[in-house]
Design an enzyme around this catalytic site. Structure first.
Site, PDB file in Angstrom:
ATOM      1  N   GLU A   1       0.649  -1.046   0.212  1.00 50.36           N
ATOM      2  CA  GLU A   1       0.034   0.038   0.166  1.00 50.36           C
ATOM      3  C   GLU A   1       0.986   1.247   0.038  1.00 50.36           C
ATOM      4  O   GLU A   1       0.542   2.195  -0.680  1.00 50.36           O
ATOM      5  CB  GLU A   1      -0.971   0.115   1.141  1.00 50.36           C
ATOM      6  CG  GLU A   1      -2.136  -1.087   1.132  1.00 50.36           C
ATOM      7  CD  GLU A   1      -3.203  -0.466   1.849  1.00 50.36           C
ATOM      8  OE1 GLU A   1      -4.138   0.138   1.148  1.00 50.36           O
ATOM      9  OE2 GLU A   1      -3.244  -0.672   3.057  1.00 50.36           O
TER      10      GLU A   1
ATOM     11  N   GLU B   1      -3.742  -9.908   2.453  1.00 52.41           N
ATOM     12  CA  GLU B   1      -4.853  -9.656   3.429  1.00 52.41           C
ATOM     13  C   GLU B   1      -6.038 -10.601   3.405  1.00 52.41           C
ATOM     14  O   GLU B   1      -6.591 -10.873   4.731  1.00 52.41           O
ATOM     15  CB  GLU B   1      -5.365  -8.134   3.313  1.00 52.41           C
ATOM     16  CG  GLU B   1      -4.425  -7.113   3.752  1.00 52.41           C
ATOM     17  CD  GLU B   1      -3.376  -6.762   2.951  1.00 52.41           C
ATOM     18  OE1 GLU B   1      -2.897  -5.445   3.050  1.00 52.41           O
ATOM     19  OE2 GLU B   1      -3.181  -7.255   1.852  1.00 52.41           O
TER      20      GLU B   1
END
Length: 274
Positions: free
Chosen positions: A121, A141
């Site tokens: 990210e 994730e």
């Protein structure tokens, strides 16, 4: 006060100044694959805030020590927080202040190894991404019942496309640096077996940027980002012309660059006041 004059000592990362006008943040928690806890995240975010305010610094670099760039948030800390009923909200501004950073000045990601979860990210919102050929990227994730919510999903969809982003997010699989270069996220791939090789390449790119006007670095970056964030070419052009070009034109570096061209000499840039 310049960052250079401050005593910058941190437990899990180092701040250095490898060349004039350049600041480098090196995540240094190799025994934990450079995962970042909440305290470290806040500290690094603070460095980027001071970087934007420090007129003597024009370009930033972030990299890691060892075989990982960053493997995201510290899940052991997160698990302890869950057990204590504490919400771990890193969505704004995101891990190490990068996934949702707007900022003023360019930051280069020098990806030396594993880049996972929150580390990915961070990279998705950096301005230039340089990666070692051995680097691996993933968004795992979903395997832990989590979703990356700090901004990388829409940003990756814009950068590499809908289906490629879906592939990464919904499978959690790893991809290499050359694949992400072909997809358009990684700017340059460096065959750097020696530790620090990708950071050296990032410093060279940063020095190349620093040969240019610091005002132009700021305004050029804003123009590109406005189109990327908003999606409208004409809106970005109009906003840049209305809000930023007059400030660029009125600053002394604008006249200096043109004057130096006419006089056939290197320009003598002043630190940006924009």
């Amino acid at each position: 006060m310049s960052l250079r004059t401050q005593n910058l000592q941190f437990q899990h990362f180092q701040v250095s100044f490898p060349a004039e006008h350049i600041v480098q943040v090196t995540i240094n928690r190799p025994d934990k694959l450079n995962c970042i806890n909440k305290a470290t995240s806040r500290e690094i975010a603070g460095i980027w805030e001071r970087f934007d305010q420090d007129e003597s610094l024009w370009v930033g670099i972030i990299t890691g020590v060892g075989r990982a760039f960053c493997t995201g948030a510290d899940l052991h800390e997160w698990n302890a927080m869950n057990q204590a009923g504490v919400v771990n909200d890193m969505a704004a501004p995101g891990l190490a202040g990068l996934p949702r950073r707007a900022g003023k000045k360019p930051i280069i990601a020098a990806v030396n190894g594993l880049c996972m979860g929150g580390g990915f990210e961070m990279v998705a919102n950096c301005d230039v991404v340089i990666a070692a050929s051995s680097a691996e990227f993933s968004l795992p994730e979903a395997k832990r019942g989590i979703v990356p919510v700090a901004g990388c999903l829409p940003r990756l969809a814009r950068t590499i496309g809908l289906q490629r982003t879906m592939d990464l997010v919904l499978t959690g699989r790893s991809v290499d640096a050359r694949t992400l270069s072909e997809w358009g996220l990684v700017s340059r791939v460096v065959d750097a077996a020696a530790d620090g090789g990708v950071a050296r390449a990032a410093i060279q790119v940063a020095q190349e940027m620093c040969r240019n006007s610091p005002d132009a670095l700021i305004v050029g970056r804003v123009g590109v980002r406005m189109a990327w964030e908003n999606g409208s070419v004409e809106d970005a052009v109009s906003a840049l012309d209305r809000d930023w070009y007059p400030r660029l034109r009125e600053a002394p570096n604008f006249a200096e660059g043109i004057r130096a061209f006419g006089e056939k000499r290197p320009p003598k840039w002043l630190d940006s006041k924009l």
